[in-house]
Design an enzyme around this catalytic site. Structure first.
Site, PDB file in Angstrom:
ATOM      1  N   LYS A 284       1.903   8.929 -39.668  1.00  0.00           N
ATOM      2  CA  LYS A 284       0.898   8.144 -38.950  1.00  0.00           C
ATOM      3  C   LYS A 284       0.309   7.098 -39.884  1.00  0.00           C
ATOM      4  O   LYS A 284       0.046   7.371 -41.050  1.00  0.00           O
ATOM      5  CB  LYS A 284      -0.227   9.047 -38.452  1.00  0.00           C
ATOM      6  CG  LYS A 284      -0.026   9.614 -37.060  1.00  0.00           C
ATOM      7  CD  LYS A 284      -1.267  10.363 -36.618  1.00  0.00           C
ATOM      8  CE  LYS A 284      -1.099  10.922 -35.223  1.00  0.00           C
ATOM      9  NZ  LYS A 284      -2.294  11.683 -34.795  1.00  0.00           N
ATOM     10  N   GLU A 370      -4.814  22.799 -22.140  1.00  0.00           N
ATOM     11  CA  GLU A 370      -6.041  23.021 -21.377  1.00  0.00           C
ATOM     12  C   GLU A 370      -5.971  24.276 -20.513  1.00  0.00           C
ATOM     13  O   GLU A 370      -6.978  24.968 -20.334  1.00  0.00           O
ATOM     14  CB  GLU A 370      -6.345  21.798 -20.508  1.00  0.00           C
ATOM     15  CG  GLU A 370      -6.747  20.562 -21.295  1.00  0.00           C
ATOM     16  CD  GLU A 370      -5.573  19.744 -21.790  1.00  0.00           C
ATOM     17  OE1 GLU A 370      -5.794  18.735 -22.488  1.00  0.00           O
ATOM     18  OE2 GLU A 370      -4.414  20.126 -21.485  1.00  0.00           O
ATOM     19  N   ARG A 398      -6.085  19.469 -15.702  1.00  0.00           N
ATOM     20  CA  ARG A 398      -4.844  20.196 -15.992  1.00  0.00           C
ATOM     21  C   ARG A 398      -5.048  21.701 -15.962  1.00  0.00           C
ATOM     22  O   ARG A 398      -4.083  22.446 -15.805  1.00  0.00           O
ATOM     23  CB  ARG A 398      -4.320  19.774 -17.362  1.00  0.00           C
ATOM     24  CG  ARG A 398      -3.890  18.325 -17.419  1.00  0.00           C
ATOM     25  CD  ARG A 398      -3.328  17.965 -18.774  1.00  0.00           C
ATOM     26  NE  ARG A 398      -2.360  16.886 -18.632  1.00  0.00           N
ATOM     27  CZ  ARG A 398      -1.371  16.647 -19.475  1.00  0.00           C
ATOM     28  NH1 ARG A 398      -1.219  17.411 -20.532  1.00  0.00           N
ATOM     29  NH2 ARG A 398      -0.546  15.660 -19.270  1.00  0.00           N
TER      30      ARG A 398
END
Length: 640
Positions: A284, A370, A398
């Protein structure tokens, strides 16, 4: 400082990129990285993830025939370099701005965005659907799903892989491993093995071995297959994916064109059917020093100075709702060792990072999961703990089945701290918290609260901690509070009781949550126009303050409800009560909620204006309703 990008300037679309000599692709990637940095420095947005996939983006568009070959980015915030290469460079400095490019992939924006992916872990499911559809239609193309390692923590990704492994469809999954470090060190030997194992000669030999193994008795056939699979798994680390039916290749260096290009070509040209998984290790923030050195790798940034990396953040006028929640929960937990905090891979986004500093042993980041987060919280609640599940409004969608089945039906005291309720500005429709009131208020025995300001959030966090006989939720917006004085100690609110902030005689404005400040501003304007206005803060969407609603209905000519949510929420609850109790005979009612459409990104103030939920809209609604009522009766609109 003028940006020099001579090679990138020649690439308008991927078909131009495919004409570039392979020896120049790294130069192109370097220019693309610079362009990405400069673009995001003007707009803000997600930077680190995109910088990590620059070489991969170039390699994929060079090797595969996009858009005929479908390329899905998961999560879509990796896609800025992809947008630059797919005909949108001239608009890249409009990212996340009103009327500009979306910060995620978006089907309506480009044919090169075959699937919108602003939430994580959807790419393999969608990609498999596309691959199977191509098979049914007799289309010879390849579907490529680029999925981040964080997104691989979600169950949906594994459900899709389990299904894909049982098919013979042409699906290539690129696992972008940039954080979890699940791979062994990447080097020349690893790259060589990956190239070898993805090559035609090896694949042909593997097919021949399969054919030969079929000639042996079944036990020997299975043993031969296992031997080959585990031999490759031993050198590559891909046994898990092989077990799920994928042909695993990797890990490979995602920043090395000499590794990426031949392996992607081998996968593209493989005659073997079925799904492939290419494990690519990236970094990243790669190539931009301030991002590489930052703890979050510049995951999400405001506008910044390219040279120094310093971000231009506006000084807050008030504390953020997220920060107030995190600080309040931490203080409550200092005195109550039963309080625990749960987040689904968003500790800083939900304020749980503040809690974690003080109570690391009671902080649980379950990854992008979730559904699991909700049931995990339910399990803790059965053992006498006080779980706070801090989840964005659109992310909690979700886990809705688990909210219903595992929490609500069992009446377990899980507390849902719902951040990003309402409009969210630059993140647009995909992250707009429109539906939580609607999907929670319909559940029996659920307490649903919405603070009007940051002080109320303090009280509601403490109130949720005190509710120990049923589930509860409190929703609050993104961004800063309104600047009210903060309480020294939280107050436990009486369940289902609102408050009146201003008394009048003609018009009643009943606000829930974030619209109270605008309701008060609207009342000032209406007062200037001669109307007598009551303003009340409902505080609770469920249970309703029926005494307050009854009083407002009986003592006013017009009742306006205001909420930053969709139809079916607070207004529906109030309207149902009014109708069942025959309170609408002499009362005009005007519910105000979000329009029945998905609004694109803009500033939150602009979105509220579009939605007709700002102070001006409240005034307009009140005046029009009073004038219409007057025209029916032949009287002038009632004034103070």
């Amino acid at each position: 400082m003028k940006l020099e990008t001579p090679l990138l300037d020649q690439v308008k679309l991927p078909e131009d990129l495919r004409k570039v000599d392979e020896s120049k692709l790294q130069q192109l990637a370097d220019e693309l990285r610079s362009e990405t940095v400069h673009a995001v420095s003007h707009t803000g947005g997600h930077l680190g993830a995109g910088l990590g996939v620059v070489e991969l983006t170039v390699a994929l568009h060079h090797v595969f025939n996009t858009p005929d070959d479908r390329l899905i980015w998961d999560v879509g915030h990796q896609c800025y370099p992809h947008k630059i290469l797919t005909g949108r460079r001239d608009r890249i400095r409009t990212l996340r701005q009103e009327g500009g490019l979306s910060g995620f992939t978006k089907r309506s924006e480009s044919e090169y965005d075959p699937f919108g992916a602003a939430h994580s872990s959807t790419s393999i499911s969608a990609g498999l659907g596309m691959a199977v559809a191509s098979d049914l239609a007799g289309v010879d193309n390849t579907v490529i799903a680029v999925i981040g390692d964080g997104a691989m923590s979600a169950g949906m990704a594994y459900e899709a892989m389990n299904n894909a492994g049982a098919t013979n469809s042409r699906l290539v999954v690129i696992l972008n491993d940039n954080d979890m470090s699940i791979a062994p060190p990447v080097g020349a030997m690893s790259a060589y093995l990956s190239k070898l194992l993805s090559s035609k000669p090896y694949l042909s030999l593997r097919e021949a071995a399969k054919w030969l193994a079929h000639k042996f008795p079944e036990p020997m056939e299975k043993a031969a297959a296992k031997a080959e699979e585990f031999a490759r798994g031993f050198v590559t680390g891909g046994t898990l994916f092989e077990e799920m039916g994928f042909y695993y290749v990797g890990p490979i260096d995602g920043h090395n064109m000499e590794h990426l290009l031949p392996i992607l070509k081998n996968v593209r040209d493989a005659e073997e059917r079925g799904p492939f998984l290419v494990h690519v290790v990236t970094q990243k923030g790669k190539g931009y020093k301030p991002a590489e050195e930052a703890a979050d790798k510049y995951h999400g940034v405001s506008r910044f100075d390219v040279v120094t990396g310093a971000q231009h953040k506006a000084k807050p006028n008030a504390p953020s709702y997220t920060g107030v929640f995190g600080q309040t929960l931490t203080k409550l937990a200092d005195k109550d060792d039963k309080i625990v905090a749960i987040t689904a891979a968003m500790p800083s986004g939900t304020g749980i990072n503040l809690f974690e500093k003080a109570h690391p042993e009671r902080t649980f980041d379950v990854g992008i999961a979730e559904q699991h987060a909700v049931t995990f919280a339910a399990g803790m609640a059965t053992e006498g703990y006080k779980p706070f599940a801090a989840i964005y409004s659109t992310f909690l969608q979700r886990g809705y089945d688990q909210v219903v089945h595992d929490v609500a039906i069992q009446k377990l005291p899980v507390r849902f701290a719902i951040d990003r309720a309402g409009f969210v500005g630059a993140d647009g429709s995909t992250h707009c918290g429109a539906f939580d009131l609607t999907y929670l208020c319909c559940l029996p025995d659920f307490v649903v609260m919405a603070p009007a300001d940051e002080a109320e959030l303090v009280h509601m966090t403490a109130t949720a901690a005190a509710i120990d006989d049923r589930p509860s939720a409190f929703r609050y917006p993104r961004g800063e509070g309104v600047g009210v004085e903060m309480p020294e100690e939280p107050e436990i609110l009486e369940i289902g009781k609102g408050r009146v902030l201003r008394e009048g005689k003609t018009i009643a404005i009943l606000s829930l949550g974030s619209r109270l400040a605008d309701a008060l501003d609207a009342a000032d304007e209406l007062q200037n126009r001669g109307f007598s206005v009551t303003v009340a803060d409902a505080r609770f969407a469920k249970p309703l303050d029926t005494d307050l609603i009854h009083k407002l209905a009986e003592n006013h000519e017009l009742l306006i409800t205001v909420e930053e949510g969709s139809i079916g929420g607070f207004a529906s609850m109030v309207s149902d009560y009014l109708l069942r109790n025959d309170l609408t005979r002499d009362l005009t009612v005007r519910p105000m909620f979000m329009p029945d459409e998905f609004l694109d990104q803009a500033s939150p103030a602009r979105q509220l204006e579009w939605a007709g939920l700002d102070a001006a809209a409240i005034v307009r609604t009140a005046v029009e309703a009073m004038e219409k009522q007057a025209s029916k009766t032949g009287n002038k609109p009632a004034r103070a």
